[in-house]
Design an enzyme around this catalytic site. Structure first.
Site, PDB file in Angstrom:
ATOM      1  N   SER A  86       0.962  -1.393  -0.206  1.00  0.00           N
ATOM      2  CA  SER A  86      -0.159   0.116   0.119  1.00  0.00           C
ATOM      3  C   SER A  86       0.916   1.163  -0.084  1.00  0.00           C
ATOM      4  CB  SER A  86      -1.068  -0.004   1.241  1.00  0.00           C
ATOM      5  OG  SER A  86      -2.137   0.837   1.117  1.00  0.00           O
ATOM      6  N   ASP A 117     -10.149  -4.539  -4.481  1.00  0.00           N
ATOM      7  CA  ASP A 117      -9.030  -3.483  -4.322  1.00  0.00           C
ATOM      8  C   ASP A 117      -9.344  -2.261  -4.813  1.00  0.00           C
ATOM      9  OD1 ASP A 117      -7.124  -1.892  -3.011  1.00  0.00           O
ATOM     10  OD2 ASP A 117      -5.697  -3.323  -2.956  1.00  0.00           O
ATOM     11  N   HIS A 160      -7.749  -5.527  -0.177  1.00  0.00           N
ATOM     12  CA  HIS A 160      -6.558  -4.769   0.483  1.00  0.00           C
ATOM     13  C   HIS A 160      -5.960  -5.081   1.696  1.00  0.00           C
ATOM     14  CE1 HIS A 160      -3.969  -1.198  -0.151  1.00  0.00           C
ATOM     15  NE2 HIS A 160      -4.335  -0.967   1.230  1.00  0.00           N
TER      16      HIS A 160
END
Length: 227
Positions: free
Chosen positions: A63, A161, A191
């Site tokens: 991320s 996601d 995610h």
């Protein structure tokens, strides 16, 4: 992050240094990238004392951590220094996702909501509104003028996601620039699947496979040449 770093270390057979970089909104961009680069340069200087190989230092993250890792590689190219030997990127924040189909499909209820992105982006990048086009190539690497010379990469995205499509676009950009990329989308996951690797079989498989590929890649790769 302890279990995640252990999983990567064991599956990739590498030494892992986990970076406790500063976070927005208290510390906006480029604080996380600054801290990550500092650790990369420190690791290069001290690799031998840790039992590592100076020529085989990679970077990685998931991320926002993926964004910081990408920035580390970009900065070494800009500074004409040898870059990382490889990158391991899990659902990376590789650019602005607001116009992607995955952003519209999975904007609510899948762990990383569009409302959070719209809230945090102006705080991570003060003065830059969500959806604007005034992000430079370090803020939004997928839109950089050039990604030539970037290190080979393992990129893992997930089916549910909002960052799925930007991760895929980044993988495609690297390939166009001649960079070796091992890209896999894991369609059943959402995610932050790294944090569920202990309890979700598919998450464990995706995390382990990606780390194994990274280990293979970093052992087979030379560091990016100084430009």
């Amino acid at each position: 992050e302890d279990r995640v770093t252990r999983l990567i270390a064991n599956a990739a057979k590498v030494i892992v240094i986990s970076v406790n970089y500063r976070l927005a909104p208290e510390h906006p961009y480029p604080a996380a990238s600054d801290d990550s680069e500092d650790v990369f340069l420190w690791a290069r200087a001290h690799a031998a004392s840790l039992g590592g190989d100076t020529a085989k230092i990679g970077v990685g993250g998931d991320s926002a951590g993926g964004h910081a890792a990408i920035n580390v590689a970009q900065r070494q190219i800009a500074a004409h220094r040898p870059g990382p030997a490889a990158m391991l990127l899990f659902y990376p924040g590789a650019g602005m996702p607001q116009n992607d189909r995955s952003y519209k499909l999975f904007g609510e209820g899948y762990g990383l909501d569009a409302a959070f992105i719209d809230f945090i982006l102006p705080r991570e990048f003060p003065g830059h509104a969500p959806g604007s086009r005034d992000f430079d190539g370090f803020m939004s690497p997928v839109d950089a003028k050039s990604l030539k010379g970037m290190p080979p990469a393992v990129i893992a995205t997930d089916g549910f996601d909002i960052l799925r499509d930007v991760g895929r676009r980044f993988a495609d950009r690297l390939k166009v620039e001649g960079v070796t990329v091992r890209y896999t989308n894991y369609p059943t996951l959402a995610h932050s699947f790294l944090q569920f690797s202990a309890v979700v079989k598919d998450a464990d498989t995706a995390s382990t496979q990606s780390a194994e590929q990274f280990g293979e890649l970093i052992r087979a790769s030379a560091p990016a040449s100084a430009r």
